[in-house]
Write a protein that holds these residues in place. Structure first.
Motif, short mmCIF file in Angstrom:
data_model
loop_
_atom_site.label_atom_id
_atom_site.label_comp_id
_atom_site.label_asym_id
_atom_site.label_seq_id
_atom_site.Cartn_x
_atom_site.Cartn_y
_atom_site.Cartn_z
N UNK A 1 -38.20 6.67 -19.76
CA UNK A 1 -39.10 5.48 -20.39
C UNK A 1 -39.23 5.70 -21.83
N UNK A 2 -38.53 6.68 -22.40
CA UNK A 2 -38.48 6.47 -23.91
C UNK A 2 -39.46 7.35 -24.24
N UNK A 3 -39.94 8.43 -23.55
CA UNK A 3 -40.86 9.30 -23.98
C UNK A 3 -40.48 10.37 -24.65
N UNK A 4 -41.20 11.08 -25.91
CA UNK A 4 -40.66 12.11 -26.78
C UNK A 4 -40.85 13.27 -25.80
N UNK A 5 -40.10 14.26 -26.40
CA UNK A 5 -40.23 15.48 -25.62
C UNK A 5 -40.82 16.76 -26.05
N UNK A 6 -42.04 17.11 -25.43
CA UNK A 6 -42.94 17.92 -26.30
C UNK A 6 -42.29 19.40 -26.21
N UNK A 7 -41.02 19.64 -25.57
CA UNK A 7 -40.29 21.10 -25.74
C UNK A 7 -39.30 21.14 -26.61
N UNK A 8 -39.37 20.16 -27.42
CA UNK A 8 -37.95 20.27 -28.49
C UNK A 8 -38.68 21.12 -29.56
N UNK A 9 -38.02 21.73 -30.48
CA UNK A 9 -38.57 22.53 -31.87
C UNK A 9 -39.32 21.46 -32.56
N UNK A 10 -40.73 22.12 -32.72
CA UNK A 10 -41.67 21.36 -33.54
C UNK A 10 -42.40 20.61 -32.70
N UNK A 11 -42.17 20.37 -31.46
CA UNK A 11 -42.79 19.49 -30.50
C UNK A 11 -42.92 17.90 -30.85
N UNK A 12 -43.87 17.31 -30.49
CA UNK A 12 -44.14 15.92 -30.65
C UNK A 12 -44.20 15.57 -32.08
N UNK A 13 -44.87 16.14 -32.91
CA UNK A 13 -44.94 15.79 -34.33
C UNK A 13 -43.62 16.05 -35.09
N UNK A 14 -42.81 16.99 -35.01
CA UNK A 14 -41.47 16.99 -35.44
C UNK A 14 -40.49 15.88 -35.06
N UNK B 1 -41.19 2.80 -29.16
CA UNK B 1 -41.44 1.36 -28.67
C UNK B 1 -39.92 0.61 -28.77
N UNK B 2 -39.79 0.01 -27.52
CA UNK B 2 -38.73 -1.01 -27.42
C UNK B 2 -37.37 0.06 -27.54
N UNK B 3 -37.47 1.14 -26.95
CA UNK B 3 -36.41 2.24 -27.12
C UNK B 3 -35.17 1.54 -26.64
N UNK B 4 -35.11 0.79 -25.40
CA UNK B 4 -33.88 -0.03 -24.81
C UNK B 4 -33.05 -0.69 -25.85
N UNK B 5 -33.75 -1.31 -26.88
CA UNK B 5 -32.76 -1.95 -27.66
C UNK B 5 -32.00 -1.03 -28.69
N UNK B 6 -32.39 0.28 -28.75
CA UNK B 6 -31.81 1.26 -29.59
C UNK B 6 -30.69 2.06 -28.62
N UNK B 7 -30.66 1.99 -27.41
CA UNK B 7 -29.96 2.68 -26.59
C UNK B 7 -28.27 2.75 -26.97
N UNK B 8 -27.89 3.64 -27.33
CA UNK B 8 -26.23 3.96 -27.53
C UNK B 8 -25.50 3.82 -26.19
N UNK B 9 -24.65 2.76 -25.86
CA UNK B 9 -24.01 2.93 -24.58
C UNK B 9 -22.97 4.08 -24.49
N UNK B 10 -23.19 4.88 -23.49
CA UNK B 10 -22.31 5.85 -23.02
C UNK B 10 -21.35 5.35 -21.75
N UNK B 11 -20.08 5.51 -21.94
CA UNK B 11 -19.15 5.03 -21.02
C UNK B 11 -19.35 5.49 -19.68
#
Length: 159
Positions: A111-124, A149-159
Motif C-alpha cells: 500500500x505504499x507504506x514506509x518501513x519503520x525497520x529500515x535504518x533511521x526509521x520512518x524519519x530517515x 502519496x500516489x506511489x503506484x504512479x512511481x512504481x518501477x516495472x519489474x519483468x
C-alpha cells in the motif's frame, strides 16, 4: 531488528542457506491464499539485486519484488516472512557500507507504506524519499502510519 549496530548484515546478506529453492506446500489455506503450492525461498542477495535496480525517483514494494522473484523461478509465490527479513537485511547491509549502494528506501511495504525497520526509521526513509520528489503523508488517529502519496504512479516495472 534489535542491536543492529552489533550485527554484520553484509555477512548475513551473503549467506545462501541452500537457496534459491522451490518447495511444495500442502496446507490448503496457504495454497488458497497464495494461489498455488510452489513456494520460492530466495536468498538475501536476490532481494538486494532487485532493490539495486530501482532507479532514482522510482519505487517498488516488497510484494512486487516477491512476485518478480517467483516469476523468475517459476514458483507460485515467494515466502513472505523470509522476504521481509531479507529486505531488511539488504537495507541494513547497505547502510553499513560506506557507499550505501542499495537504495533500500525506494522499497515500500504494501500500500505504499514506509518501513519503520529500515535504518533511521520512518524519519530517515521519509527524508530520502522526499529528496527524490515523493510526497509522504500520514494516516491514522491513534497510531500514525506513513505512506507515499500516489506511489503506484512511481512504481518501477519489474519483468
Amino acid at each position: 531488528m534489535p542491536k543492529e549496530d552489533q550485527k554484520d548484515f553484509n555477512a548475513m546478506l551473503r549467506q545462501q542457506r541452500d537457496m534459491p529453492r522451490v518447495q511444495t506446500v500442502t496446507d490448503p489455506g496457504t495454497i488458497a491464499k497464495y494461489g498455488g503450492s510452489r513456494m520460492l525461498l530466495a536468498p538475501p542477495l536476490a532481494y538486494d539485486a532487485v532493490m539495486r535496480a530501482i532507479p532514482f525517483g522510482r519505487l517498488t514494494t516488497a510484494g512486487e519484488i516477491r512476485a518478480h522473484l517467483a516469476r523468475r523461478h517459476q514458483a507460485d509465490f515467494t515466502d513472505p516472512m523470509t522476504a521481509g527479513i531479507f529486505i531488511s537485511i539488504a537495507a541494513w547491509a547497505s547502510f553499513q557500507r560506506p557507499e550505501r549502494d542499495t537504495p533500500y528506501w525506494r522499497t515500500l511495504k504494501a500500500g505504499g507504506e514506509l518501513n519503520e525497520k529500515y535504518p533511521g526509521g520512518i524519519p530517515a526513509q521519509r527524508a530520502l524519499l522526499e529528496a527524490e520528489g515523493h510526497t509522504v503523508v500520514s494516516r491514522g488517529r491513534t497510531r500514525l502510519r506513513w505512506y507515499v502519496r500516489d506511489y503506484e504512479q512511481s512504481l518501477f516495472p519489474l519483468p
